[in-house]
Scaffold this motif. Structure first.
Motif, PDB file in Angstrom:
ATOM      1  N   GLY A 336       0.806  -1.206   0.000  1.00 56.11           N
ATOM      2  CA  GLY A 336       0.000   0.000   0.000  1.00 56.11           C
ATOM      3  C   GLY A 336       0.846   1.265   0.000  1.00 56.11           C
ATOM      4  O   GLY A 336       1.966   1.298   0.511  1.00 56.11           O
ATOM      5  N   THR A 337       0.286   2.333  -0.574  1.00 59.28           N
ATOM      6  CA  THR A 337       0.999   3.611  -0.656  1.00 59.28           C
ATOM      7  C   THR A 337       0.427   4.647   0.297  1.00 59.28           C
ATOM      8  O   THR A 337       0.840   5.804   0.270  1.00 59.28           O
ATOM      9  N   GLY A 338      -0.530   4.242   1.141  1.00 63.34           N
ATOM     10  CA  GLY A 338      -1.097   5.194   2.080  1.00 63.34           C
ATOM     11  C   GLY A 338      -2.172   6.039   1.447  1.00 63.34           C
ATOM     12  O   GLY A 338      -2.538   5.865   0.277  1.00 63.34           O
ATOM     13  N   LYS A 346      -2.448  13.970  -8.109  1.00 64.57           N
ATOM     14  CA  LYS A 346      -1.281  13.946  -8.990  1.00 64.57           C
ATOM     15  C   LYS A 346      -1.342  12.739  -9.917  1.00 64.57           C
ATOM     16  O   LYS A 346      -1.040  12.846 -11.123  1.00 64.57           O
ATOM     17  N   LEU A 347      -1.739  11.555  -9.353  1.00 65.69           N
ATOM     18  CA  LEU A 347      -1.842  10.338 -10.173  1.00 65.69           C
ATOM     19  C   LEU A 347      -2.881  10.499 -11.272  1.00 65.69           C
ATOM     20  O   LEU A 347      -2.761   9.916 -12.343  1.00 65.69           O
ATOM     21  N   LEU A 348      -3.916  11.273 -11.000  1.00 71.54           N
ATOM     22  CA  LEU A 348      -4.997  11.480 -11.972  1.00 71.54           C
ATOM     23  C   LEU A 348      -4.751  12.651 -12.904  1.00 71.54           C
ATOM     24  O   LEU A 348      -5.568  12.952 -13.780  1.00 71.54           O
TER      25      LEU A 348
END
Length: 350
Positions: A336-338, A346-348
């Motif tokens: 998991g990345t939290g 940012k990922l989107l």
């Protein structure tokens, strides 16, 4: 998710006239020695429980629970299958059901029904006094002679029957509601409630009563050729109890679901001891665990071939091996990345 409780056993099929099956103390000890942690009590047998006294006396209930706890078992549910049957009986079956009630009421259907209703109401209060949250029973039947009709059923017959069935059960369900106890109907051929459609129809006539639910028994569904796994997807929120019972269906060119009036050994569909039939119990326990069923897994043993003592001995480890200790975390939590909203944006690319 929650872990199913068990193994437990329904005592009705094991009670007899010889020790250790002729008293509650001795049969409870016998089942505890086999590895059972719970017992489901048939309330029509005075050797097991005084239902009226249990409804009226918390002291009696505390002493009963204490005695069983010392043996190493606890009560899972009370059963009123025989009394529930008498709530609604078609005249064609009346004489065959006379033995389900007091001998002095034989041939007196109205008195039998009143007796049965009182029994159910006592069972509600007794369950509350015992600290139980679920109860198991039958619905009874007014329509069963017309289940596969020829000639066709008169228009409105099903509506009239379910309206009457609902009227009879609504006050009983209200009594269970007052006691904080759910009712699990065993959906069973011979009962007006025998599959999902008939259960839904019944719910319509008891105003969707929150205490009206299901004692899930896959054996009856397999013999009807009903998808008993998808059934859990549909009705999991109404499953209040669970009978672990096996069955097999082996149709031939001579017989199928109706089995040509054959005896149990010769039928295409027959009940079997756990592990000897065709029921996918791994799938059932997985689905019930998925949907947070945290009640008991109760062996109801019936088999046309195997001796009951062998069935009882094999049943506890079978159930134990199928109970899933549910996980408290996801298997890939290590990667998991939290949780971070800015990182998600940012990922989107937002």
């Amino acid at each position: 998710m929650k872990t199913i409780k068990g193994p437990a056993v329904f005592l009705a099929q094991f009670l007899g006239d010889a020790a250790p099956f002729n008293s509650l103390d001795s049969i409870a000890q016998y089942m505890a020695d086999l590895g059972y942690k719970g017992i489901q009590l048939p309330t029509w047998d005075p050797r097991v429980i005084d239902l009226k006294k249990a409804a009226e006396s918390t002291t009696y209930c505390d002493e009963l629970k204490g005695k069983l706890n010392e043996i190493g078992v606890e009560i899972t549910e009370l059963s009123t299958h025989l009394q529930g049957q008498l709530v609604a009986v078609h005249p064609a079956y009346a004489s065959m059901f006379d033995g389900f009630g007091p001998a002095e009421l034989a041939g007196k259907p109205k008195e039998q029904q009143a007796w049965a209703v009182q029994q159910l109401k006592w069972a509600a209060k007794a369950s509350q006094n015992l600290g139980l949250t679920s109860h198991v029973t039958f619905s009874g039947a007014l329509l069963w002679p017309y289940m596969y009709p020829w000639p066709q059923r008169p228009q409105g017959l099903v509506t009239t029957a379910f309206q009457e069935l609902g009227n009879r059960w609504k006050p009983i369900l209200d009594a269970f509601d007052e006691s904080g106890v759910n009712v699990g109907y065993e959906l069973h051929p011979g009962e007006d409630l025998h599959d999902g459609v008939t259960f839904e129809t019944f719910l319509d006539y008891v105003d969707g009563h929150p205490r009206a639910g299901i004692n899930y028994d896959p054996s009856h569904f397999l013999l009807q050729q009903l998808d008993y796994l998808q059934f859990i997807d549909f009705y999991h929120d109404r499953i209040f109890a669970f009978h672990v019972k096996d069955a097999e269906f082996n149709p031939t060119g001579k017989q199928g679901v109706y089995s040509g009036y054959q005896g149990w050994v010769e039928r295409a569909g027959r009940f079997r001891s756990l592990g000897d039939g065709q029921v996918d119990f791994s799938g059932i326990f997985s689905k019930l665990s998925q949907y947070d069923y945290d009640g008991w897994a109760v062996l109801e043993w019936e088999c046309a071939i195997k001796h009951p003592e062998q069935g009882a001995a094999e049943g506890a480890p079978f159930i134990e091996s199928h109970i899933i200790r549910v996980t408290e975390r996801a298997f890939d939590d290590f990667a998991g990345t939290g949780a971070d909203e800015e990182f998600n944006k940012k990922l989107l690319g937002l």
